[in-house]
Motif scaffolding. Sequence first.
Motif, mmCIF file in Angstrom:
data_model
loop_
_atom_site.group_PDB
_atom_site.id
_atom_site.type_symbol
_atom_site.label_atom_id
_atom_site.label_comp_id
_atom_site.label_asym_id
_atom_site.label_seq_id
_atom_site.Cartn_x
_atom_site.Cartn_y
_atom_site.Cartn_z
ATOM 1 N N ALA A 28 6.575 -4.543 16.025
ATOM 2 C CA ALA A 28 7.170 -5.022 14.766
ATOM 3 C C ALA A 28 7.990 -3.928 14.089
ATOM 4 O O ALA A 28 7.919 -3.713 12.880
ATOM 5 N N ASN A 29 8.768 -3.196 14.904
ATOM 6 C CA ASN A 29 9.709 -2.180 14.407
ATOM 7 C C ASN A 29 9.046 -0.975 13.759
ATOM 8 O O ASN A 29 9.656 -0.312 12.916
ATOM 9 N N ALA A 30 7.838 -0.673 14.153
ATOM 10 C CA ALA A 30 7.180 0.556 13.712
ATOM 11 C C ALA A 30 6.336 1.097 14.863
ATOM 12 O O ALA A 30 5.745 0.315 15.623
ATOM 13 N N PRO A 31 6.269 2.418 15.038
ATOM 14 C CA PRO A 31 5.425 2.977 16.094
ATOM 15 C C PRO A 31 3.973 2.524 15.938
ATOM 16 O O PRO A 31 3.487 2.324 14.824
ATOM 17 N N ASP A 57 6.310 17.132 18.989
ATOM 18 C CA ASP A 57 7.295 17.168 17.903
ATOM 19 C C ASP A 57 7.678 15.763 17.442
ATOM 20 O O ASP A 57 7.818 15.498 16.245
ATOM 21 N N ALA A 58 7.864 14.854 18.405
ATOM 22 C CA ALA A 58 8.247 13.489 18.057
ATOM 23 C C ALA A 58 7.107 12.765 17.343
ATOM 24 O O ALA A 58 7.329 12.031 16.370
ATOM 25 N N VAL A 59 5.884 12.962 17.821
ATOM 26 C CA VAL A 59 4.724 12.331 17.172
ATOM 27 C C VAL A 59 4.549 12.890 15.763
ATOM 28 O O VAL A 59 4.295 12.144 14.809
ATOM 29 N N LYS A 60 4.706 14.177 15.617
ATOM 30 C CA LYS A 60 4.588 14.797 14.298
ATOM 31 C C LYS A 60 5.632 14.229 13.339
ATOM 32 O O LYS A 60 5.317 13.908 12.181
ATOM 33 N N ALA A 61 6.855 14.104 13.807
ATOM 34 C CA ALA A 61 7.927 13.581 12.950
ATOM 35 C C ALA A 61 7.615 12.159 12.494
ATOM 36 O O ALA A 61 7.813 11.814 11.322
ATOM 37 N N ALA A 62 7.104 11.327 13.392
ATOM 38 C CA ALA A 62 6.775 9.947 13.031
ATOM 39 C C ALA A 62 5.634 9.894 12.030
ATOM 40 O O ALA A 62 5.655 9.108 11.072
ATOM 41 N N ALA A 63 4.627 10.743 12.238
ATOM 42 C CA ALA A 63 3.479 10.764 11.322
ATOM 43 C C ALA A 63 3.892 11.215 9.925
ATOM 44 O O ALA A 63 3.508 10.602 8.922
ATOM 45 N N LEU A 64 4.706 12.252 9.856
ATOM 46 C CA LEU A 64 5.113 12.776 8.549
ATOM 47 C C LEU A 64 6.128 11.868 7.866
ATOM 48 O O LEU A 64 6.223 11.865 6.628
ATOM 49 N N ASP A 65 6.860 11.108 8.646
ATOM 50 C CA ASP A 65 7.777 10.143 8.050
ATOM 51 C C ASP A 65 7.008 9.065 7.297
ATOM 52 O O ASP A 65 7.437 8.615 6.231
ATOM 53 N N PHE A 66 5.863 8.669 7.836
ATOM 54 C CA PHE A 66 5.037 7.675 7.151
ATOM 55 C C PHE A 66 4.218 8.304 6.032
ATOM 56 O O PHE A 66 4.093 7.740 4.947
ATOM 57 N N ASP A 67 3.658 9.478 6.286
ATOM 58 C CA ASP A 67 2.812 10.154 5.295
ATOM 59 C C ASP A 67 3.127 11.649 5.300
ATOM 60 O O ASP A 67 2.617 12.389 6.142
ATOM 61 N N LEU A 261 9.051 -10.926 12.393
ATOM 62 C CA LEU A 261 8.819 -10.128 11.193
ATOM 63 C C LEU A 261 8.635 -8.666 11.562
ATOM 64 O O LEU A 261 8.270 -8.331 12.686
ATOM 65 N N SER A 262 8.862 -7.788 10.595
ATOM 66 C CA SER A 262 8.583 -6.371 10.762
ATOM 67 C C SER A 262 7.292 -6.002 10.046
ATOM 68 O O SER A 262 6.765 -6.778 9.238
ATOM 69 N N PHE A 263 6.811 -4.799 10.358
ATOM 70 C CA PHE A 263 5.522 -4.372 9.816
ATOM 71 C C PHE A 263 5.520 -4.297 8.289
ATOM 72 O O PHE A 263 4.470 -4.384 7.666
ATOM 73 N N ASP A 264 6.706 -4.181 7.670
ATOM 74 C CA ASP A 264 6.777 -4.000 6.223
ATOM 75 C C ASP A 264 7.514 -5.138 5.519
ATOM 76 O O ASP A 264 7.918 -4.996 4.370
ATOM 77 N N THR A 265 7.699 -6.285 6.197
ATOM 78 C CA THR A 265 8.420 -7.405 5.587
ATOM 79 C C THR A 265 7.653 -7.950 4.387
ATOM 80 O O THR A 265 6.460 -8.208 4.478
#
Length: 451
Positions: A28-31, A57-67, A261-265
């Motif tokens: 739903a458009n989110a990792p 690095d990619a996992v860290k970026a995704a985690a920090l983008d959310f929180d 739907l997306s995860f934040d719709t």
Amino acid sequence: MSIALVILAAGKGTRMNSDLPKVLHQIANAPMLVHTMQAGAALSPAHTVVVAGHGFDAVKAAALDFDPDAKVVLQEEQNGTGHATNMARDALSDFDGDVIVLFGDTPFVRADTLEKMIVARKDNAVVVLGFEAADPGKYGRLVMQESSLERIVEFADATDEERDITFCNSGVMLAKSTQLFDLIDALNSDNAQGEIYLTDIVGIARDRGLPVTAVTCDEAETLGVNSRAHLAQAEAIFQDRARADLMDLGVTLQQPETVMLSFDTIIGRDTTIEPNVYFGPEVTIESGTRIRAFSHLEGCHVSRGATVGPYARLRPGAELAENTHVGNFVEIKNAEVGEGTKVNHLSYVGDATVGKGTNIGAGTITCNYDGVMKHRTEIGDGAFIGSNTMLVAPVKIGNQAMTGSGSVITKDVPDTALALARAEQTTKPGLAVKLFEILKKKKQKRDQESQ
């Protein structure tokens, strides 16, 4: 009691056959990782620690983008869930509350299920999340004695009798921080896989006389995504759940299975969604709107009473005020459309501000890009933009101004003015017939020469 989350997200995911870390594959458009973090965030955790390895690095970026407050720690060598959980020890060295261990590839555990685990922790040192499996397969088995969890047995280490058990381990656990890491210190790799299992803390806790229990959840919550087939299954589960939630909240989905739907719709009640509508990330739809068939929306906000579509596209930055109409084959991007304004047919409105009660005629284009930079178009209240008008930005159209159909507008138009910018029509009597005769002869000659 305060809560900390430890999310295990270090696996490569070999069966995904991908260069992308497994937890970054999207549902739903989110990792997947974001889905897990979102469920845990509902508990208002004091700390969130993500244990990453492959693709750090990619996992860290995704985690920090959310929180942005999350802590991401590295597990260089993947040596089992107990070893992975231990990587969070330093990040929680000053924390004295409870720790929930979650998995970045198990995205559907509900917040209310985690709340049940927190309640159960009041009378137990360790709480495990289990489920009744329709097909237990190679899941670890939970060996219960009434409400007490005696031990967790991995499939590879289980006896035939233990393999007949259908109550299975999800891997999700809850324990007091200091006790959790004390139990981890007692773990070893004396098992069929030669890994340090977090599940073994149950047996250690029981040997120490500590009470342990298991909380039950629906099997769908524990789905682990390990392959592309699992990913497709997870997408279907999310969509079914999200559609059902929307309908419970008062949204009409005329053909639910065709709406994505997306995860934040976010969609307000008394809105009607016609078939084959796609919602990308960051879409908010207010109450009492209608999204018509085959429309595509992402990064936009639609206000109360608006109508979108059919076959409309709202791109990021589209902001529709109340009672607006955006019709068939219209695209809106990075533009504000004022209350009661209509853009009903075959138009592109990008990088623009459109006032209240304005009419945008069919075929209108805001020519916003000069090949290097984007420029903005401003259209006032009550304006009338004639069909097939090209508005070459930067340009301003005043309140109650008008443009003639087929105009190319390159200069500002004052309030109440009419702007005409097209070549004068020339009419040649009889020339159409003569021209067709000439063209037919040319075609006949060409066909003869090609034979």
